[in-house]
Design a protein around this motif. Structure first.
Motif, PDB file in Angstrom:
ATOM      1  N   TYR A 277       0.815  -1.205   0.000  1.00 51.39           N
ATOM      2  CA  TYR A 277       0.000   0.000   0.000  1.00 51.39           C
ATOM      3  C   TYR A 277       0.856   1.265   0.000  1.00 51.39           C
ATOM      4  CZ  TYR A 277      -3.154   3.576   1.876  1.00 51.39           C
ATOM      5  OH  TYR A 277      -3.871   4.729   2.069  1.00 51.39           O
ATOM      6  N   ASP A 278       1.895   1.296   0.830  1.00 52.83           N
ATOM      7  CA  ASP A 278       2.694   2.510   0.989  1.00 52.83           C
ATOM      8  C   ASP A 278       3.819   2.622  -0.036  1.00 52.83           C
ATOM      9  OD1 ASP A 278       4.044   0.362   2.003  1.00 52.83           O
ATOM     10  OD2 ASP A 278       4.886   1.436   3.713  1.00 52.83           O
ATOM     11  N   LYS A 279       3.898   1.672  -1.000  1.00 50.75           N
ATOM     12  CA  LYS A 279       4.963   1.715  -1.995  1.00 50.75           C
ATOM     13  C   LYS A 279       4.436   1.910  -3.405  1.00 50.75           C
ATOM     14  CE  LYS A 279       7.984  -0.970   0.960  1.00 50.75           C
ATOM     15  NZ  LYS A 279       8.572  -2.273   1.281  1.00 50.75           N
ATOM     16  N   ILE A 280       3.144   2.190  -3.529  1.00 53.85           N
ATOM     17  CA  ILE A 280       2.558   2.571  -4.823  1.00 53.85           C
ATOM     18  C   ILE A 280       2.610   4.088  -4.926  1.00 53.85           C
ATOM     19  CG2 ILE A 280       0.442   2.599  -6.198  1.00 53.85           C
ATOM     20  CD1 ILE A 280      -0.350  -0.017  -4.843  1.00 53.85           C
ATOM     21  N   CYS A 281       3.074   4.592  -6.059  1.00 49.57           N
ATOM     22  CA  CYS A 281       3.180   6.052  -6.214  1.00 49.57           C
ATOM     23  C   CYS A 281       2.188   6.613  -7.228  1.00 49.57           C
ATOM     24  CB  CYS A 281       4.603   6.454  -6.597  1.00 49.57           C
ATOM     25  SG  CYS A 281       5.189   5.742  -8.136  1.00 49.57           S
ATOM     26  N   THR A 282       1.671   5.794  -8.132  1.00 51.67           N
ATOM     27  CA  THR A 282       0.720   6.267  -9.135  1.00 51.67           C
ATOM     28  C   THR A 282      -0.188   5.124  -9.559  1.00 51.67           C
ATOM     29  OG1 THR A 282       2.400   7.782 -10.015  1.00 51.67           O
ATOM     30  CG2 THR A 282       0.451   7.447 -11.360  1.00 51.67           C
ATOM     31  N   ILE A 283      -1.454   5.433  -9.748  1.00 50.81           N
ATOM     32  CA  ILE A 283      -2.378   4.494 -10.391  1.00 50.81           C
ATOM     33  C   ILE A 283      -2.752   5.084 -11.747  1.00 50.81           C
ATOM     34  CG2 ILE A 283      -4.660   3.437 -10.325  1.00 50.81           C
ATOM     35  CD1 ILE A 283      -4.416   3.074  -7.391  1.00 50.81           C
ATOM     36  N   TRP A 284      -2.426   4.345 -12.811  1.00 49.55           N
ATOM     37  CA  TRP A 284      -2.598   4.784 -14.197  1.00 49.55           C
ATOM     38  C   TRP A 284      -3.800   4.052 -14.786  1.00 49.55           C
ATOM     39  CZ3 TRP A 284      -2.339   2.000 -18.793  1.00 49.55           C
ATOM     40  CH2 TRP A 284      -2.122   2.713 -19.969  1.00 49.55           C
ATOM     41  N   VAL A 285      -4.774   4.809 -15.292  1.00 47.64           N
ATOM     42  CA  VAL A 285      -5.997   4.219 -15.836  1.00 47.64           C
ATOM     43  C   VAL A 285      -6.198   4.736 -17.260  1.00 47.64           C
ATOM     44  CG1 VAL A 285      -8.475   3.892 -15.534  1.00 47.64           C
ATOM     45  CG2 VAL A 285      -7.015   4.171 -13.523  1.00 47.64           C
ATOM     46  N   LYS A 286      -6.380   3.813 -18.217  1.00 47.34           N
ATOM     47  CA  LYS A 286      -6.609   4.185 -19.616  1.00 47.34           C
ATOM     48  C   LYS A 286      -7.923   3.595 -20.098  1.00 47.34           C
ATOM     49  CE  LYS A 286      -4.938   1.783 -22.958  1.00 47.34           C
ATOM     50  NZ  LYS A 286      -6.168   1.466 -23.736  1.00 47.34           N
ATOM     51  N   ARG A 287      -8.678   4.426 -20.792  1.00 47.36           N
ATOM     52  CA  ARG A 287      -9.915   3.959 -21.441  1.00 47.36           C
ATOM     53  C   ARG A 287      -9.966   4.560 -22.836  1.00 47.36           C
ATOM     54  NH1 ARG A 287     -11.456   6.046 -16.495  1.00 47.36           N
ATOM     55  NH2 ARG A 287     -12.137   4.554 -14.896  1.00 47.36           N
ATOM     56  N   ASN A 288      -9.897   3.717 -23.868  1.00 48.28           N
ATOM     57  CA  ASN A 288     -10.114   4.218 -25.218  1.00 48.28           C
ATOM     58  C   ASN A 288     -11.600   4.100 -25.567  1.00 48.28           C
ATOM     59  OD1 ASN A 288     -10.589   1.514 -25.999  1.00 48.28           O
ATOM     60  ND2 ASN A 288      -8.422   1.212 -26.535  1.00 48.28           N
ATOM     61  N   PHE A 289     -11.942   4.448 -26.789  1.00 45.87           N
ATOM     62  CA  PHE A 289     -13.351   4.487 -27.192  1.00 45.87           C
ATOM     63  C   PHE A 289     -14.021   3.127 -27.010  1.00 45.87           C
ATOM     64  CE2 PHE A 289     -16.501   3.743 -30.562  1.00 45.87           C
ATOM     65  CZ  PHE A 289     -17.418   4.754 -30.286  1.00 45.87           C
ATOM     66  N   PHE A 290     -13.357   2.071 -27.472  1.00 45.06           N
ATOM     67  CA  PHE A 290     -13.947   0.738 -27.407  1.00 45.06           C
ATOM     68  C   PHE A 290     -14.045   0.248 -25.960  1.00 45.06           C
ATOM     69  CE2 PHE A 290     -11.848   1.048 -31.575  1.00 45.06           C
ATOM     70  CZ  PHE A 290     -12.946   0.861 -32.385  1.00 45.06           C
ATOM     71  N   GLU A 291     -13.047   0.580 -25.152  1.00 46.71           N
ATOM     72  CA  GLU A 291     -13.094   0.168 -23.749  1.00 46.71           C
ATOM     73  C   GLU A 291     -14.241   0.849 -23.011  1.00 46.71           C
ATOM     74  OE1 GLU A 291      -8.546  -0.952 -22.465  1.00 46.71           O
ATOM     75  OE2 GLU A 291      -8.999   1.156 -22.829  1.00 46.71           O
ATOM     76  N   LYS A 292     -14.443   2.126 -23.272  1.00 44.13           N
ATOM     77  CA  LYS A 292     -15.543   2.841 -22.598  1.00 44.13           C
ATOM     78  C   LYS A 292     -16.891   2.263 -23.002  1.00 44.13           C
ATOM     79  CE  LYS A 292     -13.990   6.972 -23.761  1.00 44.13           C
ATOM     80  NZ  LYS A 292     -13.910   8.445 -23.902  1.00 44.13           N
ATOM     81  N   LYS A 293     -17.057   1.931 -24.276  1.00 43.59           N
ATOM     82  CA  LYS A 293     -18.325   1.361 -24.737  1.00 43.59           C
ATOM     83  C   LYS A 293     -18.581  -0.026 -24.146  1.00 43.59           C
ATOM     84  CE  LYS A 293     -19.786   4.663 -27.452  1.00 43.59           C
ATOM     85  NZ  LYS A 293     -21.060   5.376 -27.157  1.00 43.59           N
ATOM     86  N   SER A 294     -17.496  -0.756 -23.835  1.00 39.53           N
ATOM     87  CA  SER A 294     -17.637  -2.133 -23.343  1.00 39.53           C
ATOM     88  C   SER A 294     -17.487  -2.249 -21.835  1.00 39.53           C
ATOM     89  CB  SER A 294     -16.593  -3.036 -24.022  1.00 39.53           C
ATOM     90  OG  SER A 294     -16.679  -2.951 -25.429  1.00 39.53           O
ATOM     91  N   GLY A 295     -17.325  -1.132 -21.128  1.00 38.27           N
ATOM     92  CA  GLY A 295     -17.138  -1.178 -19.679  1.00 38.27           C
ATOM     93  C   GLY A 295     -15.814  -1.775 -19.266  1.00 38.27           C
TER      94      GLY A 295
END
Length: 481
Positions: A277-295
């Motif tokens: 928990y204390d050694k994570i510095c960033t959470i990176w989240v990507k959603r392209n068009f197809f990912e957003k449409k498919s959840g």
């Protein structure tokens, strides 16, 4: 380490030695013109195989016998090297990242490869090959050092239940198909071009060359043939990409508590990764068009750069159903969505110009060359590329911004996909403002933020907003309580 570890080291050495030796033997045989019934061919092959096995055994012995480790007083003592002996002492509570792998040979001998990473240099990375009993013993000792120590014997231990999640393989396949395959197609296309260009060097038989060339010419003479080839290449890249994702991330399981996330994944080679928990510095989240449409979404938990895998492709990426809310709630707290917004700033046209001008220069040069060579029809290619760059630059300008909340901030970027980088103030190490000679006229500046595992540049912010965010970040980062 056990005898099974020696055999695995031998297999690794054999793989590394055999490839260059066999390539050399293959070219030698082709150049000499020997056929399959020639006894000299089999003598050379036998000699090469014997040499590979002997060299691999020597290298494995040199790597195995001097390599020893033991645990004492909460430290792992590691010794290796023959001519130059190296001794390393690593406190178990300083282990930042713990990764394991179990390939086919590992699983056959019930062994596990372990990589211990600290915040020291890459050269200090420790790799061990242990059987299951030694692995469980090492893991229990590391977990004991990670857990907070009880200061009062009368105080009951913290309630910290362990739960587990199994990721859906169907969602994994669907998200793998939603990724951008243009880069893979470019690489494969370049490889095919090189092979076709040097086909005469590889095959000295005129019949094979004529056969391949005639069919290649028939396909490329018509637009339909070109379309068939491109579609076949695309399907090939798609299948290769899908196979790679399935082999790496199939049947992923995660166990978690308040302090730790542990992942196990892989089809043939089972691997594991742990994120404290204390050694994570960033959470990176990507959603392209197809990912957003498919959840769906693609997610990465980023740690310090020098404790991640040397190859970026070896770092853990989570493909599949959109689980970002779970990880963000675990890391940022249950109320992360309801935190009030302090300030938000959006990038200006500078992002567009920085992205568009290089593409415009390349396209203009290509169009000029094609006009000079009177290849008018081919101008369509740089024109389409210029349109692509234009759209990419517009989206990059629209998506670039930064939003500050009470306990964390979000850096938004991306081009065709929406990318969100969630960062805690406590992980920020460097904050700066960068100006250009044009800043005095346009009053725009770049905000630079660095953590142990990520670096962000929010370009073309209003100078007043950039200064305001700079001051807030400094105050938040110095007050890490």
């Amino acid at each position: 380490m056990s005898a099974g570890a020696f055999f695995i080291l031998f297999i690794k050495m054999l793989k590394s030695v055999t490839a260059p030796v066999m390539i050399f033997i293959a070219f030698d045989i082709i150049g000499s013109g020997m056929d399959i019934v020639d006894i000299r061919l089999w003598i050379r092959l036998g000699t090469a195989i014997g040499a590979c096995v002997t060299i691999s055994l020597l290298l494995a012995a040199a790597a195995y016998f001097p390599r020893k480790f033991y645990i004492k007083d909460g430290n792992i003592i590691y010794t290796r090297g023959i001519i130059q002996r190296e001794n390393a002492c690593i406190p178990l509570d300083r282990v930042h990242s713990l990764r394991t792998r179990q390939g086919l040979w590992y699983r056959l001998f019930k062994m596990r490869g372990i990589m211990l990473d600290t915040l020291a240099t890459r050269a200090e990375e420790i790799e061990l090959i242990l059987d299951e009993a030694d692995w469980q013993s090492l893991l229990s000792r590391i977990e004991k050092e990670e857990h907070p120590k009880q200061t009062d014997a009368c105080t009951p231990p913290e309630y910290n239940p362990v739960s587990s999640i199994r990721f859906d393989n169907g969602k994994l396949i669907l998200d793998a198909l939603c990724q951008n395959h243009l880069k893979g197609m470019a690489v494969l296309g370049g490889l095919v071009a090189v092979v076709l260009e040097h086909i005469d060097d590889y095959f000295k038989t005129d019949t094979i060359t004529d056969y391949a060339t005639s069919y290649y010419d028939k396909l490329t003479l018509t637009p339909t043939g070109v379309g068939v080839i491109l579609f076949a290449v695309y399907i090939m890249v798609l299948l290769l990409w899908l196979g790679k994702i399935l082999l790496r991330y199939y049947d992923m399981e995660m166990s978690y508590d308040k302090h730790l996330l542990s992942f196990t994944y892989g089809l043939l080679s089972r691997m594991s990764s742990r994120f404290a928990y204390d050694k994570i510095c960033t959470i990176w989240v990507k959603r392209n068009f197809f990912e957003k449409k498919s959840g769906l979404c693609t997610l990465m938990l980023k740690q310090a750069l020098n404790v991640t895998a040397e190859n970026e492709e070896d770092n853990l990426k989570l493909y599949g159903a959109d689980t970002s809310s779970f990880f963000l709630k675990w890391w940022l707290g249950d109320e992360y969505l309801t935190e009030s917004e302090i300030i938000s700033a959006k990038s200006g046209k500078g992002v567009f110009y920085r992205s568009f001008v290089p593409g415009l220069t390349v396209s203009a040069g290509a169009i000029g060359i094609l006009l000079y060579m009177q290849l008018i029809i081919w101008i369509l290619i740089p024109a389409l590329y210029l349109l692509f760059v234009l759209l990419r630059s517009i989206y990059a300008m629209r998506k670039s911004r930064i939003t500050l909340k009470e306990s964390y901030f979000i850096v938004h970027n991306g081009r065709f996909a929406d990318i969100e980088n969630y960062v805690k103030y406590s992980t920020v190490e460097v904050v700066g403002i960068r100006r250009t000679p044009f800043s005095r006229w346009f009053h725009r500046a770049t905000l630079v933020i660095s953590t142990p595992g990520s670096s962000f540049s929010v370009i073309s912010l209003k100078e007043t907003e950039a200064l305001q965010i700079y001051e807030i970040l400094l105050n938040k980062c110095t007050d890490k309580s």
